[in-house]
Enzyme design. Structure first.
Site, PDB file in Angstrom:
ATOM      1  N   ASP A 123       0.789  -0.921   0.321  1.00 29.59           N
ATOM      2  CA  ASP A 123      -0.132  -0.346  -0.327  1.00 29.59           C
ATOM      3  C   ASP A 123       0.817   1.341   0.268  1.00 29.59           C
ATOM      4  O   ASP A 123       0.732   2.451  -0.576  1.00 29.59           O
ATOM      5  CB  ASP A 123      -0.802  -0.329   0.947  1.00 29.59           C
ATOM      6  CG  ASP A 123      -2.452  -0.550   0.989  1.00 29.59           C
ATOM      7  OD1 ASP A 123      -2.410  -0.799  -0.298  1.00 29.59           O
ATOM      8  OD2 ASP A 123      -2.784  -1.078   2.078  1.00 29.59           O
ATOM      9  N   GLN A 124       1.827   1.231   0.979  1.00 26.95           N
ATOM     10  CA  GLN A 124       2.709   2.179   0.868  1.00 26.95           C
ATOM     11  C   GLN A 124       3.390   2.506  -0.308  1.00 26.95           C
ATOM     12  O   GLN A 124       4.007   3.881  -1.073  1.00 26.95           O
ATOM     13  CB  GLN A 124       3.482   2.574   2.268  1.00 26.95           C
ATOM     14  CG  GLN A 124       2.552   2.630   3.512  1.00 26.95           C
ATOM     15  CD  GLN A 124       3.460   1.653   5.174  1.00 26.95           C
ATOM     16  OE1 GLN A 124       4.683   2.788   5.288  1.00 26.95           O
ATOM     17  NE2 GLN A 124       2.598   0.962   5.377  1.00 26.95           N
TER      18      GLN A 124
END
Length: 405
Positions: free
Chosen positions: A178-179
């Site tokens: 996600d990051q």
């Protein structure tokens, strides 16, 4: 009396309509907000961002606020709208006429069916930059699958690379997919803004978690696909399945240290273990890496972490203490960099957060707003777009907008 000049922001004047939720999109827009962009977080009326209802440890900051939401939503204003309403659709398209960027990370097709696809926004504003985030892209055999971080780590190969070979593979202890996806969103948006400055044209950006994770495993893919050998997790604390000893994590009397690059001779001399010299060639350090790790680990356990680090750093062995989160927050280098700060939240109170990670000499990112309540800024946002107070009241009365106070 002299007054300080106004603080400049790199993205001041850039307006972002942020429909994103959970982690990928919200982290991306938070980074843009740290640089001064006007982030208008458009949440679902009533419930808001899904992350508001998720937490760690089954506990809530201030008794009601999600640490997950607080982490990724500073420097934003919130408006909570019923996106299925025709009235709201018309309102958002009116807002889009003067906006710069749209960000969304719904499953592929969902936003288009609601009338919020790229072509819908482009029709009212050809200069719009539309950034779409997904798990696997917008077409292909996995397009309808849930695109969750741990699932992506497993599909891309990261999980199979992590942990000990005689145990189950281990996911990373953070939402890396996600990051990384968030960083790719920012990378694409900033590139598109620069290109628009030169051409006047907007564009669509597609970011997906699987592609981002693959890109960040580039050296592993190049090695396996070109050297004809598969990565195999070691049965010891070696830190990477492609690396030789001593690269890895080692025990001490009072904790753990990581040891990365150094001539092996330098390490066994520091450890006063000349018997380890028999392993000192590259092939042996790889082929017998688990055996070497056991031997080195037996030596590191004779020292406290501070003493061992001092001895190794004195001869330029690449090493560091292995911290937990609480210890890392008090690490002298972390404190020196002022990487932990606070903001005041109306319900969460004083919230400790991680500060912006970059330093800019002229336009330093800052935290100016806490994470918002659901729809907290709805009235002021709509007033800025020219909506009359009575029309705003009508939206609220009809249930098309909610405001949490």
């Amino acid at each position: 009396m002299t007054s300080e000049p106004p603080v400049q922001r790199a993205l001041e004047g850039v307006t972002v309509l942020d429909f994103s939720h959970l982690l990928q999109g919200p982290f991306a827009t938070q980074l843009l907000g740290d640089m001064g962009a006007n982030i208008i977080k458009i949440e679902r009326a009533g419930s808001g961002d899904m992350f508001r209802s998720m937490t760690f440890f089954a506990k809530w900051v201030g008794g009601s606020e999600s640490p997950n939401f607080l982490a990724w939503n500073r420097n934003k204003r919130s408006i909570a709208l019923n996106l299925k309403s025709k009235k709201v659709h018309d309102l958002i398209m009116e807002m889009a006429k003067t906006a710069d960027v749209v960000v969304q990370n719904f499953r592929p097709g969902v936003f288009d069916r609601l009338g919020y696809g790229y072509e819908d926004f482009k029709a009212v504003n050809p200069r719009i930059i539309y950034c779409s985030g997904s798990g696997y892209g917008e077409e292909g055999p996995y397009v309808d699958r849930p695109g969750q971080d741990m699932l992506i780590q497993g599909l891309a190969g990261l999980i199979d690379n992590t942990g000990r070979g005689d145990q189950a593979p281990v996911p990373a202890g953070a939402g890396l997919a996600d990051q990384i996806g968030a960083m790719n969103m920012v990378y694409g948006i900033l590139g598109a803004l620069y290109w628009r400055e030169k051409t006047g044209k907007g564009q669509k950006i597609e970011v997906n978690l699987l592609a981002g994770m693959l890109a960040h495993l580039a050296q592993e893919y190049v090695a396996v696909l070109n050297l004809g050998q598969d990565l195999k997790r070691p049965n010891s604390g070696i830190g990477h399945p492609g690396m030789q000893a001593p690269f890895g994590i080692y025990e001490t009397k009072d904790g753990y240290v990581s040891i990365a690059m150094s001539p092996f001779k330098t390490l066994y001399e520091v450890l006063e273990a000349p018997e380890l010299a028999v392993y000192d060639d590259l092939a042996t350090l790889y082929d017998k890496r688990d055996e070497v790790w056991e031997k080195v680990n037996a030596e590191t356990r004779k020292y406290g972490s501070a003493e061992l680090l001092e001895r190794m750093l004195a001869v330029d062995i690449w090493c560091a203490q292995v911290n937990d989160i609480r210890t890392a927050a008090e690490d002298p280098q972390v404190r020196h960099m002022n990487m932990l700060t606070t903001y005041e939240h109306p319900r969460g109170g004083t919230v400790r957060v991680v500060a912006p990670a970059i330093r800019m000499s002229e336009t330093q990112p800052v935290i100016e707003r806490p994470a918002p309540l659901i729809g907290e800024h709805g009235r002021e946002i709509l007033a800025e777009f020219g909506m009359a107070p009575d029309d705003i009241d009508s939206l609220v009365a009809d249930g098309d907008m909610t405001i949490e106070t």
